[in-house]
Design a protein around this motif. Structure first.
Motif, mmCIF file in Angstrom:
data_model
loop_
_atom_site.group_PDB
_atom_site.id
_atom_site.type_symbol
_atom_site.label_atom_id
_atom_site.label_comp_id
_atom_site.label_asym_id
_atom_site.label_seq_id
_atom_site.Cartn_x
_atom_site.Cartn_y
_atom_site.Cartn_z
ATOM 1 N N ARG A 1 -71.852 26.929 -2.692
ATOM 2 C CA ARG A 1 -70.585 27.418 -2.130
ATOM 3 C C ARG A 1 -69.998 28.475 -3.051
ATOM 4 O O ARG A 1 -70.214 28.450 -4.261
ATOM 5 N N LEU A 2 -69.230 29.354 -2.454
ATOM 6 C CA LEU A 2 -68.567 30.394 -3.241
ATOM 7 C C LEU A 2 -67.653 29.744 -4.280
ATOM 8 O O LEU A 2 -66.888 28.829 -3.964
ATOM 9 N N LYS A 3 -67.749 30.220 -5.535
ATOM 10 C CA LYS A 3 -66.867 29.691 -6.575
ATOM 11 C C LYS A 3 -65.415 30.085 -6.271
ATOM 12 O O LYS A 3 -65.160 31.140 -5.694
ATOM 13 N N PRO A 4 -64.469 29.248 -6.678
ATOM 14 C CA PRO A 4 -63.058 29.584 -6.461
ATOM 15 C C PRO A 4 -62.717 30.935 -7.095
ATOM 16 O O PRO A 4 -63.157 31.236 -8.203
ATOM 17 N N GLY A 5 -61.955 31.732 -6.347
ATOM 18 C CA GLY A 5 -61.511 33.015 -6.884
ATOM 19 C C GLY A 5 -62.488 34.152 -6.675
ATOM 20 O O GLY A 5 -62.146 35.312 -6.911
ATOM 21 N N VAL A 6 -63.717 33.855 -6.253
ATOM 22 C CA VAL A 6 -64.695 34.919 -6.024
ATOM 23 C C VAL A 6 -64.530 35.471 -4.603
ATOM 24 O O VAL A 6 -64.411 34.708 -3.651
ATOM 25 N N GLU A 7 -64.522 36.784 -4.498
ATOM 26 C CA GLU A 7 -64.370 37.401 -3.186
ATOM 27 C C GLU A 7 -65.635 37.215 -2.352
ATOM 28 O O GLU A 7 -66.745 37.458 -2.837
ATOM 29 N N GLY A 8 -65.487 36.755 -1.112
ATOM 30 C CA GLY A 8 -66.635 36.585 -0.226
ATOM 31 C C GLY A 8 -66.921 37.870 0.522
ATOM 32 O O GLY A 8 -66.020 38.470 1.102
ATOM 33 N N HIS A 9 -68.185 38.318 0.521
ATOM 34 C CA HIS A 9 -68.535 39.558 1.226
ATOM 35 C C HIS A 9 -69.218 39.303 2.564
ATOM 36 O O HIS A 9 -69.455 40.233 3.320
ATOM 37 N N SER A 10 -69.567 38.032 2.840
ATOM 38 C CA SER A 10 -70.184 37.739 4.127
ATOM 39 C C SER A 10 -69.219 38.085 5.255
ATOM 40 O O SER A 10 -68.045 37.721 5.221
ATOM 41 N N LEU A 11 -69.740 38.803 6.272
ATOM 42 C CA LEU A 11 -68.892 39.077 7.437
ATOM 43 C C LEU A 11 -68.469 37.785 8.104
ATOM 44 O O LEU A 11 -67.410 37.686 8.694
ATOM 45 N N PHE A 12 -69.350 36.761 8.028
ATOM 46 C CA PHE A 12 -69.008 35.476 8.614
ATOM 47 C C PHE A 12 -67.782 34.859 7.931
ATOM 48 O O PHE A 12 -67.097 34.028 8.521
#
Lengths: 248, 248
Positions: free
Chosen positions: B232-243
């Motif tokens: 899972r994405l770490k807290p605070g990291v920006e997600g780049h997935s369009l989903f």
């Protein structure tokens, strides 16, 4: 009720094969009839194209939809497609059983969609989405995934499983099916006792799901009355596409 | 630069064929070298399975990834896959040219992905996503669509085109490619003069896009450093997935 289970996995003894058998046994025990179409076993030809249409509408330029429609209208569908279509049209319930490969279906399953959902038999330009020719029937996906469940969460590295499956569910809805929520089994490639216990839990859960399939509420999709002349949602109409949860 | 254009359309004279030719001509005019892999012309076998592996790691149970890895490690890849993989590994730029069928790629293109993105040659369990073995190379999709552009808008009846193409772009990113924005041509099945003018505009736009490909900024994806131990994405990291634009 009569059900068709379409299986696209190269190994009959795979977890996919086991899930297909569970669905068939459970439906039969409830008094339903079941056919299984094992696409690898029947060596189904996955790629739509000119070689399947010896008698062409246009021998010079192959247009897939035009040739499908022409063959459908003249009783000249390829024999393998005609047989699969007969099975499909006999079934009140369709289950597509496949492993997720590369965030989508295996080529074998996609080829079944490309070839068997024939233009002129399952939909036309006027009869699609909620007017699709298979309306009144139900369909669901049953999918195995190699990765662990958290990787397919909203913030997981593989992406939201519901969004990954949405194009296939849209396909089923496009030809008119009432689409039931998908069944998903994660982490099926992992070894060890814990994995074996998880797979057993998935088998039990799938048996329960199939046993209760008459009570499953279908997913919601928009229909023709919801769209304007350009194909956009009319103002004020609620969007049911999972993709619409995504802000542009 | 050396480019590979993989084409999956049953008709060589289709708009897909024309776009592939435009890309090849434009790249060659700029001094690059180009190979075209026309999967229908070469009758590429789309369905991965046991028949391609006469010498099996496990003759009793077919596991796709295990057999791909075993064949890759022992120089025993199927001849057609080995040839396609050689082409792929020669290319700094990969273009996948296909029509959208059923909200996804045709079975032929999916089969190329299933079979040619070999486990052990394009990725391993440790070398994938931003560590994928094809990192440092660029790839893009070029896609034709039958429906008009508004139907593929965020609120269109076919769904957001960027989300529909995301699984294929994730696939390219998974093996390490820097993924360039997709080229999309809508309404290619429509007849008439207006349609002909639109197709000409698409051809011009595609020529311009390919001519400027060295200046194209790739799409952003997350990588291993962004995910926690569960994927899972770490807290605070920006997600780049369009989903991830979709709220769960």
């Amino acid at each position: 009720m009569h059900a068709l289970i379409v299986v696209a996995h190269p190994e009959p003894r795979s977890f996919n094969g086991q899930l297909a058998a569970i669905a068939a046994d459970t439906l039969r025990a409830a008094g339903h009839t079941v056919e299984i179409s094992d696409l690898y076993r029947s060596r189904f030809e996955a790629c739509e194209g000119p070689r399947h249409y010896p008698s062409r509408l246009d021998p010079d330029l192959f247009d897939t939809q035009a040739e499908q429609r022409h063959a459908a209208d003249h009783g000249a569908l390829p024999a393998d497609v005609a047989a699969e279509l007969d099975r499909l049209l006999r079934a009140d319930l369709l289950i597509l059983q496949f492993p997720m490969w590369w965030f989508s279906v295996p080529a074998m399953m996609k080829g079944w969609v490309d070839r068997v959902l024939v233009y002129g038999k399952t939909y036309t330009s006027r009869m699609r989405y909620d007017r699709g020719l298979l309306r009144g029937r139900r369909a669901m996906l049953s999918v195995t995934l190699g990765g662990p469940e958290p990787t397919f969460a909203h913030n997981g590295r593989n992406g939201d499983i519901d969004l990954l499956l949405w194009p296939m569910n849209m396909t089923l809805s496009y030809v008119g099916y009432s689409v039931l929520p998908s069944f998903t089994a994660f982490g099926v490639f992992e070894d060890g006792e814990e994995s074996a216990r998880r797979l057993q839990r998935y088998k039990d859960a799938y048996r329960d799901r199939i046993a209760a399939i008459d009570r499953a509420a279908p997913l919601r999709f928009n229909g023709w009355d919801d769209w304007d002349g350009e194909g956009r949602l009319k103002p004020g109409v609620e969007g049911h596409s999972l993709f619409m949860r995504a802000t542009p």
